[in-house]
Design a protein around this motif. Structure first.
Motif, PDB file in Angstrom:
ATOM      1  N   MET A  44       0.815  -1.222   0.000  1.00 16.30           N
ATOM      2  CA  MET A  44       0.000   0.000   0.000  1.00 16.30           C
ATOM      3  C   MET A  44       0.848   1.271   0.000  1.00 16.30           C
ATOM      4  O   MET A  44       0.420   2.314  -0.488  1.00 16.30           O
ATOM      5  N   LYS A  45       2.078   1.161   0.519  1.00 18.98           N
ATOM      6  CA  LYS A  45       2.973   2.332   0.548  1.00 18.98           C
ATOM      7  C   LYS A  45       3.387   2.774  -0.849  1.00 18.98           C
ATOM      8  O   LYS A  45       3.803   3.905  -1.049  1.00 18.98           O
ATOM      9  N   ILE A  46       3.282   1.859  -1.831  1.00 18.01           N
ATOM     10  CA  ILE A  46       3.566   2.215  -3.228  1.00 18.01           C
ATOM     11  C   ILE A  46       2.538   3.245  -3.695  1.00 18.01           C
ATOM     12  O   ILE A  46       2.876   4.224  -4.358  1.00 18.01           O
ATOM     13  N   HIS A  47       1.272   3.024  -3.314  1.00 20.38           N
ATOM     14  CA  HIS A  47       0.188   3.920  -3.737  1.00 20.38           C
ATOM     15  C   HIS A  47       0.186   5.224  -2.948  1.00 20.38           C
ATOM     16  O   HIS A  47      -0.080   6.287  -3.500  1.00 20.38           O
ATOM     17  N   THR A  48       0.466   5.130  -1.653  1.00 23.25           N
ATOM     18  CA  THR A  48       0.442   6.342  -0.820  1.00 23.25           C
ATOM     19  C   THR A  48       1.699   7.181  -1.015  1.00 23.25           C
ATOM     20  O   THR A  48       1.705   8.378  -0.725  1.00 23.25           O
ATOM     21  N   GLY A  49       2.759   6.530  -1.540  1.00 28.64           N
ATOM     22  CA  GLY A  49       4.029   7.248  -1.734  1.00 28.64           C
ATOM     23  C   GLY A  49       4.776   7.472  -0.435  1.00 28.64           C
ATOM     24  O   GLY A  49       5.769   8.196  -0.384  1.00 28.64           O
ATOM     25  N   GLU A  50       4.303   6.824   0.627  1.00 30.41           N
ATOM     26  CA  GLU A  50       4.915   6.990   1.946  1.00 30.41           C
ATOM     27  C   GLU A  50       6.301   6.342   1.975  1.00 30.41           C
ATOM     28  O   GLU A  50       6.442   5.154   1.694  1.00 30.41           O
ATOM     29  N   MET A  51       7.319   7.140   2.275  1.00 28.96           N
ATOM     30  CA  MET A  51       8.694   6.630   2.367  1.00 28.96           C
ATOM     31  C   MET A  51       9.357   7.245   3.602  1.00 28.96           C
ATOM     32  O   MET A  51      10.154   8.176   3.503  1.00 28.96           O
ATOM     33  N   PRO A  52       9.018   6.718   4.768  1.00 27.72           N
ATOM     34  CA  PRO A  52       9.467   7.361   6.004  1.00 27.72           C
ATOM     35  C   PRO A  52      10.914   7.076   6.405  1.00 27.72           C
ATOM     36  O   PRO A  52      11.422   7.681   7.335  1.00 27.72           O
ATOM     37  N   PHE A  53      11.577   6.152   5.717  1.00 26.10           N
ATOM     38  CA  PHE A  53      12.928   5.747   6.123  1.00 26.10           C
ATOM     39  C   PHE A  53      13.966   6.331   5.143  1.00 26.10           C
ATOM     40  O   PHE A  53      14.019   5.919   3.988  1.00 26.10           O
ATOM     41  N   THR A  54      14.752   7.287   5.631  1.00 21.21           N
ATOM     42  CA  THR A  54      15.693   8.022   4.761  1.00 21.21           C
ATOM     43  C   THR A  54      17.138   7.696   5.112  1.00 21.21           C
ATOM     44  O   THR A  54      17.515   7.638   6.282  1.00 21.21           O
ATOM     45  N   CYS A  55      17.960   7.496   4.075  1.00 18.30           N
ATOM     46  CA  CYS A  55      19.395   7.240   4.246  1.00 18.30           C
ATOM     47  C   CYS A  55      20.109   8.561   4.513  1.00 18.30           C
ATOM     48  O   CYS A  55      19.978   9.502   3.730  1.00 18.30           O
ATOM     49  N   HIS A  56      20.852   8.638   5.613  1.00 20.61           N
ATOM     50  CA  HIS A  56      21.546   9.879   5.964  1.00 20.61           C
ATOM     51  C   HIS A  56      22.823  10.083   5.143  1.00 20.61           C
ATOM     52  O   HIS A  56      23.433  11.138   5.178  1.00 20.61           O
ATOM     53  N   GLN A  57      23.215   9.044   4.373  1.00 17.33           N
ATOM     54  CA  GLN A  57      24.431   9.147   3.548  1.00 17.33           C
ATOM     55  C   GLN A  57      24.146   9.792   2.194  1.00 17.33           C
ATOM     56  O   GLN A  57      24.879  10.644   1.734  1.00 17.33           O
ATOM     57  N   CYS A  58      23.057   9.346   1.535  1.00 15.16           N
ATOM     58  CA  CYS A  58      22.795   9.820   0.171  1.00 15.16           C
ATOM     59  C   CYS A  58      21.407  10.420  -0.010  1.00 15.16           C
ATOM     60  O   CYS A  58      21.093  10.933  -1.093  1.00 15.16           O
ATOM     61  N   GLY A  59      20.560  10.363   1.029  1.00 14.76           N
ATOM     62  CA  GLY A  59      19.237  10.991   0.943  1.00 14.76           C
ATOM     63  C   GLY A  59      18.156  10.127   0.323  1.00 14.76           C
ATOM     64  O   GLY A  59      16.998  10.543   0.252  1.00 14.76           O
ATOM     65  N   ASN A  60      18.482   8.923  -0.145  1.00 11.64           N
ATOM     66  CA  ASN A  60      17.464   8.021  -0.702  1.00 11.64           C
ATOM     67  C   ASN A  60      16.471   7.627   0.387  1.00 11.64           C
ATOM     68  O   ASN A  60      16.871   7.403   1.533  1.00 11.64           O
ATOM     69  N   SER A  61      15.186   7.564   0.009  1.00  6.03           N
ATOM     70  CA  SER A  61      14.148   7.201   0.978  1.00  6.03           C
ATOM     71  C   SER A  61      13.523   5.860   0.621  1.00  6.03           C
ATOM     72  O   SER A  61      13.491   5.471  -0.548  1.00  6.03           O
ATOM     73  N   PHE A  62      12.998   5.173   1.664  1.00  3.42           N
ATOM     74  CA  PHE A  62      12.456   3.828   1.486  1.00  3.42           C
ATOM     75  C   PHE A  62      11.149   3.676   2.252  1.00  3.42           C
ATOM     76  O   PHE A  62      10.925   4.343   3.262  1.00  3.42           O
ATOM     77  N   SER A  63      10.292   2.775   1.757  1.00  2.00           N
ATOM     78  CA  SER A  63       8.996   2.548   2.403  1.00  2.00           C
ATOM     79  C   SER A  63       9.120   1.595   3.588  1.00  2.00           C
ATOM     80  O   SER A  63       8.260   1.569   4.451  1.00  2.00           O
ATOM     81  N   GLN A  64      10.211   0.812   3.639  1.00  2.61           N
ATOM     82  CA  GLN A  64      10.389  -0.159   4.721  1.00  2.61           C
ATOM     83  C   GLN A  64      11.743   0.020   5.395  1.00  2.61           C
ATOM     84  O   GLN A  64      12.728   0.336   4.731  1.00  2.61           O
ATOM     85  N   SER A  65      11.773  -0.214   6.693  1.00  3.27           N
ATOM     86  CA  SER A  65      13.039  -0.095   7.438  1.00  3.27           C
ATOM     87  C   SER A  65      14.031  -1.162   6.979  1.00  3.27           C
ATOM     88  O   SER A  65      15.235  -0.919   6.932  1.00  3.27           O
ATOM     89  N   SER A  66      13.516  -2.357   6.612  1.00  2.00           N
ATOM     90  CA  SER A  66      14.398  -3.441   6.143  1.00  2.00           C
ATOM     91  C   SER A  66      15.094  -3.050   4.839  1.00  2.00           C
ATOM     92  O   SER A  66      16.250  -3.393   4.618  1.00  2.00           O
ATOM     93  N   SER A  67      14.376  -2.315   3.975  1.00  4.37           N
ATOM     94  CA  SER A  67      14.965  -1.853   2.705  1.00  4.37           C
ATOM     95  C   SER A  67      16.077  -0.849   2.971  1.00  4.37           C
ATOM     96  O   SER A  67      17.115  -0.875   2.310  1.00  4.37           O
ATOM     97  N   LEU A  68      15.862   0.029   3.956  1.00  5.21           N
ATOM     98  CA  LEU A  68      16.903   1.001   4.324  1.00  5.21           C
ATOM     99  C   LEU A  68      18.130   0.282   4.879  1.00  5.21           C
ATOM    100  O   LEU A  68      19.265   0.614   4.519  1.00  5.21           O
ATOM    101  N   LYS A  69      17.902  -0.731   5.733  1.00  8.17           N
ATOM    102  CA  LYS A  69      19.011  -1.497   6.313  1.00  8.17           C
ATOM    103  C   LYS A  69      19.856  -2.147   5.226  1.00  8.17           C
ATOM    104  O   LYS A  69      21.086  -2.100   5.256  1.00  8.17           O
ATOM    105  N   ARG A  70      19.168  -2.779   4.241  1.00  5.43           N
ATOM    106  CA  ARG A  70      19.881  -3.414   3.126  1.00  5.43           C
ATOM    107  C   ARG A  70      20.647  -2.365   2.325  1.00  5.43           C
ATOM    108  O   ARG A  70      21.790  -2.578   1.941  1.00  5.43           O
ATOM    109  N   HIS A  71      19.999  -1.214   2.087  1.00  2.00           N
ATOM    110  CA  HIS A  71      20.629  -0.144   1.320  1.00  2.00           C
ATOM    111  C   HIS A  71      21.889   0.375   2.019  1.00  2.00           C
ATOM    112  O   HIS A  71      22.898   0.652   1.368  1.00  2.00           O
ATOM    113  N   MET A  72      21.855   0.505   3.342  1.00  2.00           N
ATOM    114  CA  MET A  72      22.991   1.028   4.111  1.00  2.00           C
ATOM    115  C   MET A  72      24.241   0.169   3.930  1.00  2.00           C
ATOM    116  O   MET A  72      25.359   0.661   4.046  1.00  2.00           O
TER     117      MET A  72
END
Length: 382
Positions: free
Chosen positions: A150-178
């Motif tokens: 549902m976050k795809i439709h709402t555009g909600e991306m509350p998890f932001t990378c402090h290194q490059c500014g990329n945002s993610f809808s899930q905390s697990s996605s941010l962890k993998r990205h880090m």
């Protein structure tokens, strides 16, 4: 105290054992999701089923809620300290520690710690997807999967990378990205030492060692170790490439490939070298670059002792031993092992001289000849 880390796996020589450990971690994650869903459903049921009560006075209401708060999370786990609202919830949780799986699947024999986990698993066999999205019609096996979607439709991306500014809808996605920035790959293969960002990537890789290829193409018979690989392959037969770049209209088989391609347009370079300040759009490019610093040359020629840092350079080199000359001159019958050698040769026919001396107007067809000539101006001897 937090949950036990279900993702961490001890090293083992057996890929089957590694796979079991990963499945256990996945199941513990699924168990948590089931517990969350059960709590949500029970809350909903309480709201609908609870009989009408007389309104309480303010003091009584306060006492009732304080009792509820005291009762909540009152039963702690002796292994990890996590607290539970009921004894039954604690019993279910304890199976993560004991490894007990009293609910077996009658289709494939796989065991589960809870009846709900088994019910969720059975949807793989039945194909049941009881949670539909009211926006696009996609259906999901689990309520938690629908919520993530549902976050795809709402555009909600509350998890932001402090290194490059990329945002993610899930905390697990941010962890993998880090892990891209830190370079951490906590999942090692005990067979070959290769490391991975996620357990699912390691699980996919293990099929290389087991040689299992259970997924076959119905059109050409080619087999694959992963269902996703088969699905991507089948698009070759159908000609369907559903992911299109809006910048250049190039199409791709997977969303992952499109995302990688879009970095060409955005200029995004998330992969940074720890030895110098260079950044790259692709992890493979960073890997190749880092070999300049480390001096690693993992690709050895099977005919001689020469080694290379890039596999394509090894392939090119091996043509010398095989006497392969796939590049033919369009002006004469001469053939070459390298495309660069053909390019240089064709300048004899075209008269092209792209290398100009910076001291005089003389031009050359080869950079080596220009360098020799420039020594005359600089008075340098070879």
């Amino acid at each position: 105290m937090s949950d036990p880390e279900p993702c961490r796996m001890k090293h083992t020589e057996d890929p089957e054992e590694q796979r079991d450990q990963m499945e256990e971690s996945e199941e513990s994650e699924e168990l948590r999701e089931v517990e969350e869903e059960s709590e949500e459903l029970s809350e909903v049921e309480e709201e609908h089923v609870k009989p009408v009560e007389k309104p309480l006075s303010r003091s009584k209401t306060k006492n009732k809620f304080s009792k509820k708060r005291k009762y909540k999370k009152s039963t702690p786990c002796s292994q990890c300290g996590k607290s539970f609202t009921t004894k039954q919830s604690l019993e279910r949780h304890m199976r993560i520690h004991t490894g007990e799986k009293p609910y077996p699947c009658n289709q494939c024999g796989k065991g589960f710690t809870t009846k709900q986990c088994l019910e969720h698993h059975m949807r793989i066999h039945t194909g049941e997807k009881p949670y539909p999205c009211n926006q696009c019609g996609n259906s999901f096996k689990q309520l938690s999967s629908l919520k993530r979607h549902m976050k795809i439709h709402t555009g909600e991306m509350p998890f932001t990378c402090h290194q490059c500014g990329n945002s993610f809808s899930q905390s697990s996605s941010l962890k993998r990205h880090m892990m891209i920035h830190t370079g951490v790959k906590p999942f090692p293969c005990d067979q070959c030492g290769k490391t991975f960002i996620s357990g699912s990537n390691l699980k996919s890789h293990l099929a290389v060692h087991t040689k299992e290829k259970p997924h076959s193409c119905s059109v050409c018979g080619k087999s694959f170790s992963l269902r996703q690989s088969l699905q991507i392959h089948q698009k070759m037969h159908t000609g369907v490439r559903e992911y299109m770049c809006l910048e250049c209209e190039k199409t791709f088989d997977t969303g992952k490939d499109l995302k990688r391609h879009q970095r060409i347009h955005t200029g995004e370079k998330p992969y940074r070298c720890f030895h110098c300040d260079m950044s790259f759009s692709f992890s493979s490019s960073l890997k190749r670059h880092e070999r300049i610093h480390t001096g690693e040359k993992p690709y050895k020629c099977s005919h001689c002792d020469k080694r290379f840092s890039v596999s394509s350079n090894l392939k090119t080199h091996e043509r010398i031993h095989r006497r392969e000359k796939p590049y033919k001159c369009s002006h004469c019958d001469k053939r070459f092992s390298l495309s660069s050698s053909l390019k240089t040769h064709e300048r004899i026919h075209t008269g092209e001289k792209p290398y100009k001396c910076s001291h005089c107007d003389k031009r050359f067809s080869q950079s080596a000849n220009l360098k020799k000539h420039e020594r005359i101006h600089s008075r340098k001897k070879p």
